[in-house]
Design a protein around this motif. Sequence first.
Motif, PDB file in Angstrom:
ATOM      1  N   ASP A 133     -29.815 -66.481 -84.497  1.00 39.14           N
ATOM      2  CA  ASP A 133     -30.787 -65.590 -83.846  1.00 39.14           C
ATOM      3  C   ASP A 133     -32.212 -65.949 -84.271  1.00 39.14           C
ATOM      4  O   ASP A 133     -33.019 -65.081 -84.615  1.00 39.14           O
ATOM      5  CB  ASP A 133     -30.464 -64.130 -84.190  1.00 39.14           C
ATOM      6  N   ARG A 136     -35.917 -64.517 -83.329  1.00 42.92           N
ATOM      7  CA  ARG A 136     -36.552 -63.394 -84.026  1.00 42.92           C
ATOM      8  C   ARG A 136     -37.033 -63.776 -85.430  1.00 42.92           C
ATOM      9  O   ARG A 136     -37.516 -62.914 -86.160  1.00 42.92           O
ATOM     10  CB  ARG A 136     -35.573 -62.212 -84.126  1.00 42.92           C
ATOM     11  N   ARG A 146     -36.705 -62.441 -90.333  1.00 41.53           N
ATOM     12  CA  ARG A 146     -35.909 -61.869 -89.250  1.00 41.53           C
ATOM     13  C   ARG A 146     -35.356 -60.566 -89.794  1.00 41.53           C
ATOM     14  O   ARG A 146     -34.617 -60.562 -90.784  1.00 41.53           O
ATOM     15  CB  ARG A 146     -34.761 -62.808 -88.869  1.00 41.53           C
ATOM     16  N   GLU A 148     -33.694 -56.439 -89.425  1.00 38.60           N
ATOM     17  CA  GLU A 148     -32.896 -55.455 -88.701  1.00 38.60           C
ATOM     18  C   GLU A 148     -32.844 -54.187 -89.538  1.00 38.60           C
ATOM     19  O   GLU A 148     -33.129 -54.214 -90.733  1.00 38.60           O
ATOM     20  CB  GLU A 148     -31.473 -55.961 -88.475  1.00 38.60           C
ATOM     21  N   THR A 161     -32.773 -53.671 -83.815  1.00 34.33           N
ATOM     22  CA  THR A 161     -33.932 -54.560 -83.911  1.00 34.33           C
ATOM     23  C   THR A 161     -35.217 -53.854 -83.483  1.00 34.33           C
ATOM     24  O   THR A 161     -36.270 -54.475 -83.390  1.00 34.33           O
ATOM     25  CB  THR A 161     -33.721 -55.816 -83.053  1.00 34.33           C
TER      26      THR A 161
END
Length: 223
Positions: A133, A136, A146, A148, A161
Amino acid sequence: MFRSVFSGVALLAVAAACTAQAQTVTTPEQLLTEFSRCDAHFFESLRDARLPAGTVRLSDYGSVKAPTIMSPLQEGGTYQHFETPLIVNGVQMVGYYNQAETIKNAGNFLFWGFVADGSPQEVAAKLKPLIVDNARFVGQGKAITRAEIRRVGDPIGQWRTEGLTGPGVVTPFGFVDRVLMVDTGGTTPPLAGHTTVFCSLQGTVTAPLLQVYRPDLNARLFD
């Protein structure tokens, strides 16, 4: 009672899924990809990993393996220096660290990852193609991250996110931030003068979350 039984079954299902998806690691680049998930995949993949000799020293931690350290809670015992650097897509990884602590009014903190040579920007640019990913995985100040977030009570595999806490802000009670970050190693040895490539869990880190995401640790670490 029914809730606790269901939760236990759900945790086992998530753990089994992680185990089934873990790939046999035969290159440092594959290892970095598994690490970049910031979950159990890294530790599951190390069970059968075939890495260059003299690099990462591994120990058994229950059903998984992890880089050997003395203790994530023991000052001076959280770091492993690699006798031979682990080369990942041109980046020299010179060590691994694994730290856990509780900070009053801020929650529980877990940091684990690699120590690299080179500037954060150079390291991040070389590693970005390997990162899960990675769209991001972006700059935030001097770091590349990155991120979350999840609320305690969300399904154990769910991460959001949106509504992120942001750098330098304490994770609200009842939430957990998960961050993959490349940053400067600070001014204190053994990280000083290096770049850190690490995952973190911070905030209301619970035993069920540790059980699934950090199988190398005692789930009751913070009790």
